[in-house]
Motif scaffolding. Sequence first.
Motif, short mmCIF file in Angstrom:
data_model
loop_
_atom_site.label_atom_id
_atom_site.label_comp_id
_atom_site.label_asym_id
_atom_site.label_seq_id
_atom_site.Cartn_x
_atom_site.Cartn_y
_atom_site.Cartn_z
N UNK A 1 0.91 -1.29 -0.02
CA UNK A 1 0.01 -0.03 -0.10
C UNK A 1 0.92 1.23 -0.07
N UNK A 2 1.91 1.30 0.91
CA UNK A 2 2.89 2.18 0.79
C UNK A 2 3.42 2.65 -0.56
N UNK A 3 3.80 1.57 -1.08
CA UNK A 3 4.37 1.99 -2.62
C UNK A 3 3.44 2.34 -3.49
N UNK A 4 2.30 2.10 -3.52
CA UNK A 4 1.42 2.37 -4.47
C UNK A 4 0.80 3.80 -4.22
N UNK A 5 0.70 3.95 -2.99
CA UNK A 5 0.39 5.45 -2.52
C UNK A 5 1.38 6.49 -2.65
N UNK A 6 2.78 5.99 -2.99
CA UNK A 6 3.87 6.99 -3.23
C UNK A 6 3.75 7.10 -4.62
N UNK A 7 3.40 6.31 -5.32
CA UNK A 7 3.38 6.35 -6.84
C UNK A 7 2.14 7.12 -7.17
N UNK A 8 1.19 7.00 -6.76
CA UNK A 8 -0.19 7.83 -6.84
C UNK A 8 0.04 9.34 -6.39
#
Length: 221
Positions: free
Chosen positions: A148-155
């Motif tokens: 979730x952290x990785x996806x949120x950083x990208x978004x």
Amino acid sequence: MPTNTLSIKPAANEPAGVAAREGRALLKGQQTKALIIDAALGLASQVGLEGLSIGAVAEITQMSKSGVFAHFGSREELQIAVVREYFARFEEEVFYPALNEVRGLPRLRALFANWMKRVAVEIQSGCIFISGAVEFDDRPGAVRDALAHSVNVWLAAMRRAVHQAKEVKHLSATTDEQQMVFEIHGLILALHYEARFLNATNPITRAVNGFEAIVARYKFV
């Protein structure tokens, strides 16, 4: 009669020699760990993070289970390392090259184009972010948090690009940054589903057309 005593002194270069040996051992350990992560990432792209195991990775790398375990004390630790490595490669391929474009629509378009290039490959191999979301959506824990952290950083990076496009008047000042990125992200998710599950015709072209339709709707007039 005086007696001669021999004092044993360490060689002058012994500390340097010890440091050199330790440095080589550290480098070898880092290389081995990188090899394990690379093999685990390749496996996870095919069978998902849940399919990872110390034994399976040991077999692929032709190492002992204890050898793999020495670098990753648990299956969960290995899964998290794979998520981080996947995201690091994602950034290298998608995010950083787009920074060469000027702020505004050129950079936003580059981000999406680079994302699409990666998706084109992952249609065959699978996307860990998407498969991981299916596997861990209802399973709280460190692996889910890392995903979730990785996806949120990208978004967040995508939203920042949209915000910059508003600042330079490439997009309307009333553009809802979260909504626009939500729609773009939805294109990627739909593309994976249509291409991998439904074997749809020309899903990449449809995704590109969808992106341009989104841009046109929010474009500054």
